[in-house]
Design an enzyme around this catalytic site. Structure first.
Site, PDB file in Angstrom:
ATOM      1  N   ARG A   1      -7.248  -0.500  -5.346  1.00  0.00           N
ATOM      2  CA  ARG A   1      -8.029  -0.542  -4.103  1.00  0.00           C
ATOM      3  C   ARG A   1      -9.285  -1.403  -4.300  1.00  0.00           C
ATOM      4  O   ARG A   1      -9.672  -2.167  -3.413  1.00  0.00           O
ATOM      5  CB  ARG A   1      -8.424   0.871  -3.681  1.00  0.00           C
ATOM      6  CG  ARG A   1      -7.285   1.713  -3.165  1.00  0.00           C
ATOM      7  CD  ARG A   1      -6.734   1.269  -1.838  1.00  0.00           C
ATOM      8  NE  ARG A   1      -7.666   1.386  -0.733  1.00  0.00           N
ATOM      9  CZ  ARG A   1      -7.327   1.267   0.545  1.00  0.00           C
ATOM     10  NH1 ARG A   1      -6.062   1.012   0.890  1.00  0.00           N
ATOM     11  NH2 ARG A   1      -8.224   1.367   1.494  1.00  0.00           N
TER      12      ARG A   1
ATOM     13  N   PHE B   1      -4.478  -0.080  17.629  1.00  0.00           N
ATOM     14  CA  PHE B   1      -3.876  -1.286  17.033  1.00  0.00           C
ATOM     15  C   PHE B   1      -2.507  -1.021  16.411  1.00  0.00           C
ATOM     16  O   PHE B   1      -1.896  -1.927  15.846  1.00  0.00           O
ATOM     17  CB  PHE B   1      -4.820  -1.883  15.976  1.00  0.00           C
ATOM     18  CG  PHE B   1      -5.221  -0.906  14.889  1.00  0.00           C
ATOM     19  CD1 PHE B   1      -4.386  -0.657  13.816  1.00  0.00           C
ATOM     20  CD2 PHE B   1      -6.436  -0.235  14.954  1.00  0.00           C
ATOM     21  CE1 PHE B   1      -4.750   0.234  12.816  1.00  0.00           C
ATOM     22  CE2 PHE B   1      -6.812   0.656  13.961  1.00  0.00           C
ATOM     23  CZ  PHE B   1      -5.962   0.903  12.886  1.00  0.00           C
TER      24      PHE B   1
ATOM     25  N   ARG C   1      -9.089  -9.437  -0.652  1.00  0.00           N
ATOM     26  CA  ARG C   1      -9.402  -9.657   0.772  1.00  0.00           C
ATOM     27  C   ARG C   1     -10.694 -10.457   0.923  1.00  0.00           C
ATOM     28  O   ARG C   1     -10.823 -11.289   1.826  1.00  0.00           O
ATOM     29  CB  ARG C   1      -9.509  -8.312   1.490  1.00  0.00           C
ATOM     30  CG  ARG C   1      -8.142  -7.654   1.724  1.00  0.00           C
ATOM     31  CD  ARG C   1      -8.286  -6.230   2.219  1.00  0.00           C
ATOM     32  NE  ARG C   1      -7.024  -5.618   2.596  1.00  0.00           N
ATOM     33  CZ  ARG C   1      -6.867  -4.300   2.772  1.00  0.00           C
ATOM     34  NH1 ARG C   1      -7.886  -3.471   2.592  1.00  0.00           N
ATOM     35  NH2 ARG C   1      -5.691  -3.816   3.125  1.00  0.00           N
TER      36      ARG C   1
ATOM     37  N   ASN D   1      -5.112  -8.988   6.881  1.00  0.00           N
ATOM     38  CA  ASN D   1      -5.834  -8.831   5.608  1.00  0.00           C
ATOM     39  C   ASN D   1      -4.913  -8.870   4.380  1.00  0.00           C
ATOM     40  O   ASN D   1      -5.255  -8.403   3.311  1.00  0.00           O
ATOM     41  CB  ASN D   1      -6.732  -7.590   5.631  1.00  0.00           C
ATOM     42  CG  ASN D   1      -5.963  -6.309   5.827  1.00  0.00           C
ATOM     43  OD1 ASN D   1      -4.731  -6.307   5.802  1.00  0.00           O
ATOM     44  ND2 ASN D   1      -6.670  -5.213   6.006  1.00  0.00           N
TER      45      ASN D   1
ATOM     46  N   HIS E   1      -1.575  -4.664   1.099  1.00  0.00           N
ATOM     47  CA  HIS E   1      -1.687  -3.204   1.213  1.00  0.00           C
ATOM     48  C   HIS E   1      -1.742  -2.600  -0.192  1.00  0.00           C
ATOM     49  O   HIS E   1      -1.093  -3.089  -1.107  1.00  0.00           O
ATOM     50  CB  HIS E   1      -0.465  -2.630   1.945  1.00  0.00           C
ATOM     51  CG  HIS E   1      -0.384  -1.135   1.814  1.00  0.00           C
ATOM     52  ND1 HIS E   1      -1.057  -0.284   2.670  1.00  0.00           N
ATOM     53  CD2 HIS E   1       0.237  -0.341   0.904  1.00  0.00           C
ATOM     54  CE1 HIS E   1      -0.852   0.968   2.290  1.00  0.00           C
ATOM     55  NE2 HIS E   1      -0.055   0.961   1.221  1.00  0.00           N
TER      56      HIS E   1
ATOM     57  N   THR F   1     -11.072  -2.661   3.800  1.00  0.00           N
ATOM     58  CA  THR F   1     -10.085  -2.943   4.862  1.00  0.00           C
ATOM     59  C   THR F   1     -10.536  -4.106   5.746  1.00  0.00           C
ATOM     60  O   THR F   1      -9.752  -5.009   6.046  1.00  0.00           O
ATOM     61  CB  THR F   1      -9.899  -1.679   5.723  1.00  0.00           C
ATOM     62  OG1 THR F   1      -9.521  -0.602   4.862  1.00  0.00           O
ATOM     63  CG2 THR F   1      -8.846  -1.887   6.801  1.00  0.00           C
TER      64      THR F   1
ATOM     65  N   LYS G   1       1.519  -8.534   2.586  1.00  0.00           N
ATOM     66  CA  LYS G   1       1.971  -8.480   3.975  1.00  0.00           C
ATOM     67  C   LYS G   1       2.475  -9.868   4.421  1.00  0.00           C
ATOM     68  O   LYS G   1       2.249 -10.873   3.710  1.00  0.00           O
ATOM     69  CB  LYS G   1       0.812  -7.997   4.845  1.00  0.00           C
ATOM     70  CG  LYS G   1       0.336  -6.575   4.500  1.00  0.00           C
ATOM     71  CD  LYS G   1      -0.854  -6.213   5.377  1.00  0.00           C
ATOM     72  CE  LYS G   1      -1.440  -4.873   5.033  1.00  0.00           C
ATOM     73  NZ  LYS G   1      -2.650  -4.575   5.838  1.00  0.00           N
TER      74      LYS G   1
ATOM     75  N   TYR H   1       3.039   3.347   8.181  1.00  0.00           N
ATOM     76  CA  TYR H   1       1.710   3.521   8.787  1.00  0.00           C
ATOM     77  C   TYR H   1       1.647   4.754   9.697  1.00  0.00           C
ATOM     78  O   TYR H   1       0.843   4.785  10.637  1.00  0.00           O
ATOM     79  CB  TYR H   1       1.335   2.257   9.568  1.00  0.00           C
ATOM     80  CG  TYR H   1       0.887   1.118   8.674  1.00  0.00           C
ATOM     81  CD1 TYR H   1      -0.196   1.286   7.803  1.00  0.00           C
ATOM     82  CD2 TYR H   1       1.528  -0.116   8.692  1.00  0.00           C
ATOM     83  CE1 TYR H   1      -0.617   0.249   6.973  1.00  0.00           C
ATOM     84  CE2 TYR H   1       1.102  -1.159   7.870  1.00  0.00           C
ATOM     85  CZ  TYR H   1       0.031  -0.968   7.012  1.00  0.00           C
ATOM     86  OH  TYR H   1      -0.396  -1.987   6.195  1.00  0.00           O
TER      87      TYR H   1
ATOM     88  N   GLU I   1       4.589   6.376  -0.423  1.00  0.00           N
ATOM     89  CA  GLU I   1       4.935   4.974  -0.184  1.00  0.00           C
ATOM     90  C   GLU I   1       5.981   4.462  -1.184  1.00  0.00           C
ATOM     91  O   GLU I   1       6.899   3.723  -0.814  1.00  0.00           O
ATOM     92  CB  GLU I   1       3.652   4.126  -0.225  1.00  0.00           C
ATOM     93  CG  GLU I   1       2.749   4.435   0.970  1.00  0.00           C
ATOM     94  CD  GLU I   1       1.317   3.956   0.806  1.00  0.00           C
ATOM     95  OE1 GLU I   1       0.998   3.322  -0.224  1.00  0.00           O
ATOM     96  OE2 GLU I   1       0.508   4.223   1.715  1.00  0.00           O
TER      97      GLU I   1
END
Ligand code: DAT
Ligand code: MG
Length: 227
Positions: free
Chosen positions: A160, A131, A177, A187, A190, A166, A83, A123, A201
């Site tokens: 993951r 948010f 993270r 964070n 993705h 998250t 990100k 998203y 995606e």
């Protein structure tokens, strides 16, 4: 090839309509690329850049398998994106190194400053959350997102696990993270959370023909064999 590209675009209207500024590959091959090729052809000039545009306009059949590979197989694929905060903080190389060293294969990579529309589509499942607007603004801030597709055994679940929870407060210290983040809103990375998400995606970010490259690493046996 043209017929195949047309079919793919027809099957993916959402992707075709996305306006995003890419720094690396496909969209540059469109208007500006054609103009430049035409100018150089007129002038009778041949150069490497002409050849590279020719490649982009006629991509090799490099992504013949399903975009997300085959679920549960060695060809399973996941969408990983660094990100804007990861890019700003200079963590791109560190993240790529983790996936490479784990044994995964990079089959797609581009720097892209996503449009608001692309961020909203990505998203989409979170649009009712408070948010959401801030999340979309941050993802489409103009700082590049480093979009990637990684392939290999269990890459969705392993990806993951490597990324971590998250909320950085809950992510294990050795995870990405857990090592680099302290705030859920920043964070840095993705990763697709299931096969269906990976399909959606990868389609969204790498849906054009020729954006993924199916190649065979020389060390594949040393990484993937179960004997
Ligand atoms: P993940 O990115 O781990 O798949 P998610 O899909 O639930 O998590 O949420 C997507 C992103 O939205 C997440 O990486 C950061 C942001 N986010 C999630 N929950 C949040 C919250 N409570 N406050 C602020 N941002 C949040
Ligand atoms: Mg998610």
């Amino acid at each position: 090839m043209l017929a195949r590209s047309a079919l793919r675009l027809a099957a993916r209207p959402a992707v075709a309509s996305i306006k995003a500024r890419t720094f690396a590959t496909a969209s540059r091959a469109t208007a500006a690329g054609s103009r430049r090729v035409a100018m150089m052809a007129t002038a009778g000039v041949a150069s490497a850049s002409v050849l590279s545009y020719a490649y982009l306009q006629n991509p090799v059949s490099a992504d013949a398998k399903p975009l997300a590979g085959v679920k549960g197989s060695n060809s399973e694929r996941t969408f990983i994106a660094i990100k804007p905060d990861g890019t700003q903080r200079g963590l791109v190389g560190k993240v790529i190194t983790r996936f490479e060293e784990r044994g995964y294969k990079l089959v797609g990579l581009k720097a892209i400053a996503p449009s608001k529309e692309l961020a909203e589509l990505h998203y989409d499942d979170l649009k009712a959350r408070p948010f959401f607007a801030g999340l979309v603004k941050y993802i489409s801030s103009g700082t590049p997102v480093i979009a990637m597709v990684w392939e290999g055994k269990d890459v969705i679940r392993q990806g993951r696990a490597m990324i971590g929870a998250t909320n950085p407060l809950e992510s294990a210290p050795g995870s990405i993270r857990g090592q680099y983040c302290i705030s859920v809103g920043r964070n840095i990375i993705h990763g697709s959370d299931c096969f269906e998400a990976a399909e959606k995606e990868i389609n969204l970010w790498f849906g054009k023909a020729g954006e993924l490259i199916d190649w065979t690493p020389a060390n594949v046996e040393w990484i993937q064999s179960d004997n």
